[in-house]
Scaffold this motif. Structure first.
Motif, short mmCIF file in Angstrom:
data_model
loop_
_atom_site.label_atom_id
_atom_site.label_comp_id
_atom_site.label_asym_id
_atom_site.label_seq_id
_atom_site.Cartn_x
_atom_site.Cartn_y
_atom_site.Cartn_z
N ALA A 193 0.92 -1.19 0.07
CA ALA A 193 -0.05 -0.07 -0.02
C ALA A 193 0.85 1.38 -0.10
O ALA A 193 0.51 2.30 -0.69
N LEU A 194 1.96 1.20 0.98
CA LEU A 194 2.83 2.51 0.73
C LEU A 194 3.53 2.71 -0.48
O LEU A 194 3.67 3.76 -0.76
N LEU A 195 4.10 1.69 -1.01
CA LEU A 195 4.90 1.69 -2.39
C LEU A 195 3.93 2.16 -3.47
O LEU A 195 4.21 2.79 -4.15
N ALA A 196 2.57 1.73 -3.36
CA ALA A 196 1.52 1.95 -4.28
C ALA A 196 1.44 3.68 -4.17
O ALA A 196 1.52 4.33 -5.06
N TRP A 197 1.31 4.20 -2.95
CA TRP A 197 1.19 5.68 -2.92
C TRP A 197 2.56 6.26 -3.47
O TRP A 197 2.52 7.34 -4.02
N GLN A 198 3.70 5.49 -3.34
CA GLN A 198 5.16 6.19 -3.84
C GLN A 198 5.04 6.06 -5.41
O GLN A 198 5.26 6.96 -5.99
N ALA A 199 4.19 5.04 -5.79
CA ALA A 199 4.42 4.92 -7.41
C ALA A 199 3.27 5.89 -8.05
O ALA A 199 3.62 6.43 -9.10
N TRP A 200 2.25 6.06 -7.00
CA TRP A 200 1.31 6.95 -7.70
C TRP A 200 1.96 8.52 -7.62
O TRP A 200 1.62 9.34 -8.53
#
Lengths: 351, 467
Positions: A193-200
């Motif tokens: 989830a946190l990586l997804a925010w970083q990718a977003w």
């Protein structure tokens, strides 16, 4: 202890329990990122892969470890008020073995910085893999030690006396590894989830399937680890079905379902703000819910009578004062921390 | 609540105070570097953005990187280490501190969060930010760091001078205690000094600066040493607010503490004199070796200063409230009646090698009452300190130990326990011989115990005589 957490306790006890659980949940978020992140970085080094997500992890792991340590101070404060004797006794009984987490963590922390250095990138593959494995090994060791300490703190005085008399260096019991596995595997969806925010934030929408795969792998691993834990410690798990914890367990499961549904949407439609927000809400439900379940297991192990004897201590601590000043500075410093982010964003644009 | 007993660990030949002292000195030094480093960087940023220095900016990012590597890693973890080590040494003391000040500790934590966030923001994004943003982040970092000191200083100084808190129990009376301000200002100046000296080492370590640039940076950094000139006054202020007995320890009452205070003053004076004459007045350039030597001296001064700060609290860990062996003054009389280890469930390790139950009891009493400061065969060993004493002298001196050495807590146990301690120490001194008899097993039991009780009663601490 028959009411929903934390309402079945006197106000002071309930308040400290609630604050403890909330601060611990924040610590868990950082810890999950570091544990799962360092595992992925170590695995990537072994496979000689260096994707951009791994580079982001390398870049962020020192900050997140610092966050985990800083966020860990608050629950450490409240656990001493709630379970003073048990916590201190477990610390004392494990002695050298427990204190070892500090030098180990320092080594792991510096290894994270070393991982980012140009010096390491000029070394041979095996040397890079060896250094990259250090943070994961040290953080996993710290996680193991905390679980060991926690389980020892749940034992009764007769066990403690026997442990001390035998001058035993380590504590072990069948549920230790399964319990650790539940938390370790549960760290993977948090990282996703946190990586997804970083990718977003970086506009890396093509990472969506890889991140969703990571999240689903985390769910599957957590499910398997939970099953093992249930088989290893059925009496502990029964606390989760108590009136105190059951609503939170249901909330935690609902959080998992919400996350899974949103990850499916991410897989199909991409990294949208809405989907990531829903994933984050589901994640928060799962983490807070499971943190309460963890506390219910502890309270069952301590026993109602023993815990009731601590109520006067909680009441006395609550009467010492200082809460309004804490709340004032919490709000003020939360605002200043927010200001840091604003300053960086604006300053980067202006520059 | 029933009395709580904790397991007590044996640190072998190491005195427990040395362990926490050693860790504490490293932590204090790195923490002071973190605080002063923020102030120095604010100053350097201001120099850079106002055109007063052309090299300050080039130096800053490297300095901050070093600060993060030292302070955010070793500094933060030794801070956590202090907490865990305090638990190992005296869970009762740390428990009392947490009970009293947990919300203020939590306030400190909010500033610590600010310090970490602002620090990492600068570390990660600083080189690409505008001057104003850089300064703003550095100010936020420094505010977070200094207020961390502000809050923890109140709690630590309370241990030494709780002031009116002992009567009122008021949180704020305890926090803003008599030594709060002198200690806070002193530590702030120490932080500036450490930051300036570390800067001088790093200026020399950066290969890209030429001699003129180094000299300029050193001259700027040396301005942070000017407040050192106030240290003597602050020292006098701190001494003035100390309780009278504590002041006496450092002014001749205790050889060790007097010597360490003198060394701390001497070393600080050397740094101050060099700073004033060489760096501030003559604006000299100093090389890396000299800067490193000054840094080492600052570390030594910190070490001596911390030793004195810890030492003058004796015989308490929290003055008037808790003795260093975790006995409360109000409990001494009761423990002299019921015994200090009667209910202690934790057995003595290695008891099988002890010849009698009396020696085993003595070992337990030693563990509970003495082992916090003394060892049995290492640093500050009790058998070593009492080597010339015969059994009679041990009996009277142990019973009246707080009269003999006022920085010692009173013996808080029964006459039986006192005799057991005497026998245990004697047994250790005589090489742990297997042939040892119980000194109270024969006809001398009653008169011996009566004599010991008389000694204890004669030396009952004020306000602790049992009714």
């Amino acid at each position: 202890m028959d009411a929903v957490f934390p309402f079945g306790f006197p106000s002071a006890t309930a308040f400290y329990l609630a604050v403890y659980v909330l601060t611990l949940a924040v610590h868990v978020v950082f810890m999950n990122y570091v544990l799962a992140g360092s595992a992925i970085v170590a695995g990537s080094a072994l496979m000689r892969r260096d994707e951009r997500v791994v580079r982001v992890l390398k870049d962020w792991l020192p900050v997140m470890l610092s966050g985990a340590i800083t966020a860990g101070v608050a629950p450490l404060l409240f656990i001493q008020i709630l379970y003073k004797q048990a916590f201190y006794t477990a610390n004392l009984l494990l002695f050298h073995r427990w204190m070892l987490i500090l030098p180990v963590l320092i080594v792991g922390f510096y290894a994270l910085y070393l991982m980012k250095s140009g010096w390491l990138s000029r070394r041979r593959g095996w040397a890079r893999a060896a250094v990259t494995a250090v943070p994961f090994a040290t953080i996993a060791f710290v996680g193991y030690s905390w679980t060991e300490n926690h389980l020892l703190s749940l034992r009764d005085r007769a066990y403690w006396v026997d442990f001390y008399a035998g001058d035993r260096p380590v504590h072990t019991e069948p549920q230790l590894v399964p319990r650790l596995l539940v938390w370790a595997c549960g760290s993977v969806p948090t990282l996703a989830a946190l990586l997804a925010w970083q990718a977003w934030y970086r506009g890396w929408h093509d990472e969506r399937k890889g991140l969703a795969r990571l999240a689903f792998a985390g769910f599957a691993l957590t499910g398997a680890a939970s099953l093992i834990y249930w088989l290893a410690a059925p009496e502990q798990v029964s606390a989760i079905s108590s009136p105190m914890a059951l609503p939170y367990f249901i909330a935690a499961c609902a959080g998992l379902v919400i996350q899974a549904g949103s990850w499916a949407a991410v897989w199909r439609a991409g990294l949208s703000t809405r989907a990531l927000t829903v994933i984050s809400i589901g994640l928060a439900m799962t983490i807070v819910g499971m943190t309460v379940c963890r506390e219910a297991v502890r309270l069952q192990a301590v026993g109602a009578d023993a815990f009731e004897r601590l109520y006067p201590l909680h009441r006395d601590a609550a009467a010492k004062g200082g809460l309004p000043i804490f709340v004032s500075f919490l709000v003020l410093n939360a605002g200043l921390i927010g200001l840091c982010f604003v300053l960086v964003r604006r300053g980067t644009r202006a520059a | 609540m029933d009395p709580v007993f904790y397991p007590v660990n044996d640190f072998g030949p190491l005195m427990k105070g040395l362990v926490i002292g050693g860790l504490g000195i490293v932590h204090v030094f790195t923490a002071q570097f973190a605080i002063g480093g923020g102030m120095l960087l604010c100053y350097f940023q201001w120099l850079a953005m106002t055109g007063r220095s052309s090299t300050a900016r080039a130096f800053m990012d490297g300095y901050f990187k070093f600060l993060v590597l030292v302070s955010f890693v070793a500094g933060a973890l030794t801070g956590v280490g202090m907490w865990f080590t305090s638990i190992q040494l005296s869970p009762v003391t740390i428990g009392l501190m947490v009970d009293e000040f947990h919300w203020l500790w939590a306030v400190e934590w909010t500033f610590f969060c600010l310090e970490v966030t602002a620090g990492y923001s600068f570390y990660r994004y600083g080189p690409g930010l505008t001057d104003r943003t850089r300064l703003a982040l550095l100010v936020l970092y420094t505010v977070g760091a200094w207020f961390s000191l502000f809050w923890i200083n109140g709690i630590l100084s309370w241990q030494l001078t709780p002031g009116g808190w002992t009567e009122t129990g008021s949180l704020w009376t305890g926090f803003f205690n008599p030594s709060f301000f002198p200690s806070l200002v002193f530590r702030t100046i120490a932080a500036l000094t450490v930051a300036a000296l570390v800067a001088m080492v790093l200026v020399n370590a950066v290969g890209s600066f030429d001699r003129a640039q180094r000299t300029e940076l050193i001259n700027h950094a040396s301005k942070l040493l000017i407040p050192m000139m106030a240290m003597p006054l602050l020292g006098v202020w701190w001494l003035a607010v100390l309780p009278e007995d504590s002041r006496e320890w450092v002014l001749g009452g205790s050889v060790a503490m007097t010597m360490f205070l003198q060394l701390a003053v001497l070393v600080s004076a050397l740094i101050g004199a060099y700073a004033f004459v060489g760096l501030i007045r003559q604006r000299l350039y100093i090389n890396g070796v000299t800067a490193g030597l000054l840094c080492a001296l600052a570390f030594i001064a910190t070490a001596f200063g911390e030793f004195v700060r810890e030492g003058v609290r004796k015989p308490y860990t929290v003055r008037e409230t808790l003795y260093s062996n975790s006995v409360k003054p109000g409990d001494v009389a009761r423990l002299r009646e019921v015994g200090c280890v009667t209910d202690d469930p934790y057995p003595v390790r290695g008891a099988d090698a002890m010849p009698t139950d009396q020696v085993r009891l003595g070992a337990k009493v030693f563990r509970g009452q003495c082992s916090i400061c003394h060892t049995t065969g290492g640093v500050n060993s009790l058998p070593g300190l009492t080597r010339g004493w015969d059994v009679g002298l041990k009996r009277v001196n142990f019973a009246k130990v707080h009269k003999l050495k006022p920085f010692m807590p009173p013996f808080a146990g029964t006459p039986d326990e006192l005799e057991a301690l005497v026998q245990y120490i004697t047994w250790l001194q005589e090489g742990k011989t297997a042939s040892w008899s119980d000194s109270l097993a024969g006809p001398d039991r009653a008169p011996t115990l009566a004599q010991l009780k008389k000694y204890l009663d004669e030396a009952a601490p004020a306000g602790t005589r049992h009714p």
